[in-house]
Design an enzyme around this catalytic site. Structure first.
Site, PDB file in Angstrom:
ATOM      1  N   HIS A 131     -20.251  19.806  -2.032  1.00  0.00           N
ATOM      2  CA  HIS A 131     -20.257  20.110  -3.481  1.00  0.00           C
ATOM      3  C   HIS A 131     -18.944  19.698  -4.152  1.00  0.00           C
ATOM      4  CE1 HIS A 131     -23.659  22.859  -2.488  1.00  0.00           C
ATOM      5  NE2 HIS A 131     -22.936  23.062  -1.400  1.00  0.00           N
ATOM      6  N   LYS A 170      -0.505   1.638 -16.290  1.00  0.00           N
ATOM      7  CA  LYS A 170      -1.746   1.688 -15.531  1.00  0.00           C
ATOM      8  C   LYS A 170      -1.796   0.785 -14.301  1.00  0.00           C
ATOM      9  CE  LYS A 170      -4.752   3.830 -16.172  1.00  0.00           C
ATOM     10  NZ  LYS A 170      -5.983   3.792 -16.936  1.00  0.00           N
ATOM     11  N   GLU A 189     -14.535   0.120  -8.549  1.00  0.00           N
ATOM     12  CA  GLU A 189     -15.315   0.374  -9.771  1.00  0.00           C
ATOM     13  C   GLU A 189     -16.382  -0.698  -9.964  1.00  0.00           C
ATOM     14  OE1 GLU A 189     -12.660   2.476 -13.127  1.00  0.00           O
ATOM     15  OE2 GLU A 189     -11.792   0.628 -12.371  1.00  0.00           O
ATOM     16  N   SER A 225      -3.501  -2.589 -17.203  1.00  0.00           N
ATOM     17  CA  SER A 225      -4.114  -2.418 -18.523  1.00  0.00           C
ATOM     18  C   SER A 225      -3.400  -3.323 -19.506  1.00  0.00           C
ATOM     19  CB  SER A 225      -3.980  -0.961 -18.955  1.00  0.00           C
ATOM     20  OG  SER A 225      -4.115  -0.859 -20.354  1.00  0.00           O
TER      21      SER A 225
END
Ligand code: ARG
Length: 455
Positions: free
Chosen positions: A154, A281, A288, A275
């Site tokens: 969970h 970043k 992804e 970024s």
């Protein structure tokens, strides 16, 4: 001129010509198409349907065409598909003799053949790519063999586990993926050639011969089935979707663990991106994108299922739409396996942090329960006792680690000094000696086993 237009009075509308063409997509099958044609011609000569000399000339020219396509010298015209383009070019080269190529064959069995030849090669490649990735997983598992981390259910801390044990879970999944591809191969490895347009042919062909020349283990036994079904694409597509689901879950975990909140690992700069706006970043774009591409694979697979579900037998032109999506599935699978193999070794673990987090959230509570069980207390009762201990600790804002023996004994006189040792995460992991469990001994055995198996 078309391959089929002698029965027509009118010329084909230009837009229809473009609309019906599949050349831009099935060009990719040129090599397989020629391979199939060469085998077909050999068979026609062997069965005395054409002369040996004719066969030799056709084959020689087909090989030339193959070379021209490879060297990008081949001139595609407004050909309907790759089959037409090759036959057109052959006829331009050797005149009417080229018109014998399509004897006892239809584009219906031809396209099914091309797809199967293409797929056989792809499956072999993907299967070996999976092995490569598994080998990489094993190497990384070895590198971090005894690193302890929190296990989750969970997405809540459950019990301490070894990082290597977690990683080997993916190795097992990939093994099943490989099995699914290899098993699908058995049903791809069937020659449809000679089914012609679906009824077979009155010419004395030898389908077993072409199958053998092309390296097929079996010959399709029903000519209608041979040209009608695309279940072999669906099967390999499904294996691909399941594999991508696995890669996507792995990616998801790496993305999470790379976050500041988890802080379990860092991705090497050469495998991360920045970024354009925020100079701070460093993003995990590779996992992804794997997660994102998984969605595309599912979409294409669903498209294929929808394409087939209400087609009457045998061939329907709808089936021309099977290729673009399927090629995409194969390309995504291959590229994701390839990049994963390079990417995974580029993660660096923060072992200290992982262990520290494994100690949070009372992850060794179950070890105390099992301690009491060994002392003869029924499991349910032991569960209740430890639950009460946790409640008591929470009331005083402390963790399991801070427990003392006298405190423990207030809840059960079965607790002795060694109970405190069981609370440590290292001990917890070490005690999971059941087969397939996370103990360092079990994991070491699995690693050794896999090293042998993957060799
Ligand atoms: N381009 C077609 C396909 O991809 C080849 C088969 C065409 N057959 C036909 N009877 N028009 O499915």
């Amino acid at each position: 001129m078309k391959l089929w237009d002698s029965r027509f009075k009118k010329k084909l509308n230009k837009e229809v010509e473009e609309f019906t063409s599949s050349l831009s997509v099935d060009k990719k099958l040129a090599d397989y198409d020629i391979l199939g044609s060469v085998a077909h011609i050999k068979m026609l000569a062997k069965c005395k349907i054409i002369k040996e000399k004719e066969a030799r000339k056709i084959i020689k020219n087909l090989k030339e065409i193959k070379k021209e396509i490879e060297e990008e010298k081949f001139i595609f015209k407004n050909d309907e598909d790759i089959h037409t383009a090759i036959e057109r070019c052959l006829t331009e080269k050797i005149g009417v003799l080229g018109e014998k190529l399509h004897t006892a064959r239809s584009r219906n069995d031809q396209i099914a053949l091309d797809e199967r030849l293409y797929l056989k090669e792809k499956i072999k490649k993907i299967s070996s790519q999976i092995t490569e990735f598994q080998t990489t997983i094993l190497r990384v598992a070895r590198r971090y063999q005894n690193v302890v981390m929190p296990g989750y259910t969970h997405l809540q801390h459950s019990q301490p586990i070894l990082f290597s044990h977690w990683l080997l879970a993916y190795l097992e999944m990939l093994e099943r993926d490989k099995q699914r591809f290899n098993d699908g191969y058995l049903r791809v490895d069937v020659s449809p050639l000679g089914a012609a347009s679906g009824a077979g042919t009155s010419l004395p062909i030898d389908r077993k011969f072409t199958a053998k020349v092309l390296g097929f283990t079996k010959v399709a036994e029903n000519s209608i089935d041979a040209v009608s079904d695309r279940d072999f694409l669906l099967e390999v597509g499904s294996a691909s979707a399941i594999l991508m689901m696995h890669l996507s879950r792995l990616s998801e975990e790496i993305i999470l663990w790379n976050s500041t909140e988890f802080g379990f690992l860092e991705i090497d700069e050469s495998f991360a991106t920045g970024s354009s706006l925020m100079p701070n970043k460093k993003n995990p774009d590779i996992p992804e994108l794997i997660r994102g591409k998984t969605a595309r694979v599912y979409g294409e697979l669903l498209g294929l299922f929808s394409l087939m579900k209400n087609l009457p037998l045998s061939y329907n032109r709808d089936m021309q739409e099977d290729k673009e999506g399927f090629f995409e599935i194969m390309e995504i699978v291959s590229s994701c396996l390839s990049i994963s193999t390079k990417f995974l070794p580029k993660i660096r673990l923060d072992k200290e942090r992982m262990k520290k987090m494994a100690e949070r959230g009372e992850t060794t509570a179950t070890d105390l329960v099992e301690y009491l069980v060994i002392k003869g207390i029924p499991f349910r009762k032991a569960h209740r006792i430890v639950g009460k201990i946790l409640k008591h600790l929470r009331d005083s804002g402390r963790g399991l680690k801070e427990l003392t023996l006298p405190e423990l004994r207030r809840f059960s006189d079965k607790f002795e000094k060694d109970a405190l040792k069981r609370i440590k995460v290292e001990a917890s992991v070490k005690d999971k000696t059941s087969f397939g469990g996370t103990s360092p001994k079990q994991v070491a055995k699995r690693i050794k086993d896999w090293e042998k198996r993957l060799k």
